[in-house]
Design a protein around this motif. Sequence first.
Motif, PDB file in Angstrom:
ATOM      1  N   THR A   1       0.853  -1.190   0.000  1.00  0.00           N
ATOM      2  CA  THR A   1       0.000   0.000   0.000  1.00  0.00           C
ATOM      3  C   THR A   1       0.887   1.237   0.000  1.00  0.00           C
ATOM      4  O   THR A   1       1.095   1.878   1.033  1.00  0.00           O
ATOM      5  CB  THR A   1      -0.912  -0.006   1.222  1.00  0.00           C
TER       6      THR A   1
ATOM      7  N   SER B   1       0.748   4.318  -1.102  1.00  0.00           N
ATOM      8  CA  SER B   1       0.293   5.666  -0.779  1.00  0.00           C
ATOM      9  C   SER B   1       0.097   5.904   0.710  1.00  0.00           C
ATOM     10  O   SER B   1      -0.079   7.051   1.131  1.00  0.00           O
ATOM     11  CB  SER B   1      -1.005   5.966  -1.529  1.00  0.00           C
ATOM     12  N   SER B   2       0.125   4.857   1.528  1.00  0.00           N
ATOM     13  CA  SER B   2      -0.069   5.028   2.967  1.00  0.00           C
ATOM     14  C   SER B   2       1.247   5.003   3.740  1.00  0.00           C
ATOM     15  O   SER B   2       1.255   5.148   4.962  1.00  0.00           O
ATOM     16  CB  SER B   2      -0.995   3.941   3.508  1.00  0.00           C
ATOM     17  N   ARG B   3       2.330   4.824   3.031  1.00  0.00           N
ATOM     18  CA  ARG B   3       3.628   4.678   3.690  1.00  0.00           C
ATOM     19  C   ARG B   3       4.565   5.837   3.375  1.00  0.00           C
ATOM     20  O   ARG B   3       4.622   6.303   2.227  1.00  0.00           O
ATOM     21  CB  ARG B   3       4.315   3.393   3.231  1.00  0.00           C
TER      22      ARG B   3
ATOM     23  N   SER C   1       6.861  11.958   3.459  1.00  0.00           N
ATOM     24  CA  SER C   1       5.660  11.412   4.097  1.00  0.00           C
ATOM     25  C   SER C   1       4.731  10.784   3.061  1.00  0.00           C
ATOM     26  O   SER C   1       4.920  10.942   1.860  1.00  0.00           O
ATOM     27  CB  SER C   1       4.926  12.516   4.849  1.00  0.00           C
ATOM     28  N   TRP C   2       3.698  10.111   3.526  1.00  0.00           N
ATOM     29  CA  TRP C   2       2.827   9.352   2.644  1.00  0.00           C
ATOM     30  C   TRP C   2       2.187  10.197   1.557  1.00  0.00           C
ATOM     31  O   TRP C   2       1.997   9.743   0.430  1.00  0.00           O
ATOM     32  CB  TRP C   2       1.738   8.652   3.460  1.00  0.00           C
ATOM     33  N   SER C   3       1.855  11.461   1.883  1.00  0.00           N
ATOM     34  CA  SER C   3       1.178  12.296   0.898  1.00  0.00           C
ATOM     35  C   SER C   3       2.124  13.251   0.197  1.00  0.00           C
ATOM     36  O   SER C   3       1.728  13.959  -0.725  1.00  0.00           O
ATOM     37  CB  SER C   3       0.054  13.084   1.567  1.00  0.00           C
TER      38      SER C   3
ATOM     39  N   LYS D   1       3.272   4.893  -8.111  1.00  0.00           N
ATOM     40  CA  LYS D   1       4.040   4.139  -7.110  1.00  0.00           C
ATOM     41  C   LYS D   1       5.543   4.307  -7.342  1.00  0.00           C
ATOM     42  O   LYS D   1       6.299   3.320  -7.370  1.00  0.00           O
ATOM     43  CB  LYS D   1       3.646   2.670  -7.103  1.00  0.00           C
TER      44      LYS D   1
ATOM     45  N   ARG E   1       6.993   1.656   7.827  1.00  0.00           N
ATOM     46  CA  ARG E   1       5.803   0.960   8.338  1.00  0.00           C
ATOM     47  C   ARG E   1       4.609   1.891   8.460  1.00  0.00           C
ATOM     48  O   ARG E   1       3.468   1.439   8.522  1.00  0.00           O
ATOM     49  CB  ARG E   1       6.113   0.359   9.699  1.00  0.00           C
ATOM     50  N   ARG E   2       4.850   3.191   8.508  1.00  0.00           N
ATOM     51  CA  ARG E   2       3.769   4.142   8.699  1.00  0.00           C
ATOM     52  C   ARG E   2       3.909   5.325   7.749  1.00  0.00           C
ATOM     53  O   ARG E   2       4.877   5.417   7.009  1.00  0.00           O
ATOM     54  CB  ARG E   2       3.758   4.623  10.151  1.00  0.00           C
ATOM     55  N   GLY E   3       2.928   6.247   7.815  1.00  0.00           N
ATOM     56  CA  GLY E   3       2.905   7.342   6.862  1.00  0.00           C
ATOM     57  C   GLY E   3       3.774   8.527   7.232  1.00  0.00           C
ATOM     58  O   GLY E   3       4.136   9.318   6.353  1.00  0.00           O
TER      59      GLY E   3
ATOM     60  N   ASN F   1       2.314   8.986  -6.141  1.00  0.00           N
ATOM     61  CA  ASN F   1       1.546   7.871  -5.579  1.00  0.00           C
ATOM     62  C   ASN F   1       0.741   7.126  -6.643  1.00  0.00           C
ATOM     63  O   ASN F   1       0.517   5.922  -6.516  1.00  0.00           O
ATOM     64  CB  ASN F   1       0.626   8.377  -4.478  1.00  0.00           C
TER      65      ASN F   1
END
Length: 124
Positions: free
Chosen positions: A28, A30-32, A52-54, A77, A100-102, A74
């Motif tokens: 995923t 776009s969330s990372r 960051s994710w965005s 990818k 692991r996170r955004g 995004n």
Amino acid sequence: QVQLVESGGGLVQAGGSLRVSCAASGLTFSSRAMGWFRQAPGKEREFVAAISWSGPSTYYVDSVKGRFTISRDNAKKLVYLQMKRLKPEDTAVYYCAAARRGAIVTAPGEYDYWGQGTQVTVSS
């Protein structure tokens, strides 16, 4: 199956520019948050930049601030590292990694997927 595939490395003279890319699949994206690390011969892997994710938030190691720019697409990818005013000390294998996170993180342990790396060599 998660894959991160870097491309765009090569040999460049000092003062030159290079852009390395990382294509992600199987996650995923776009969330990372995404990061770039590098490892020179005989040295530990070093954090270079993260986004960051965005995409609005970025962070750089001091040694590349003002010279390197991280960005992401995004929809495709993809994550990029544009490198300008390259120095011989930028010579290393550059790795793309997915966090692991955004939110932006800098510790290698916060990233759970890694690419195989692409060599960047800056000649003096």
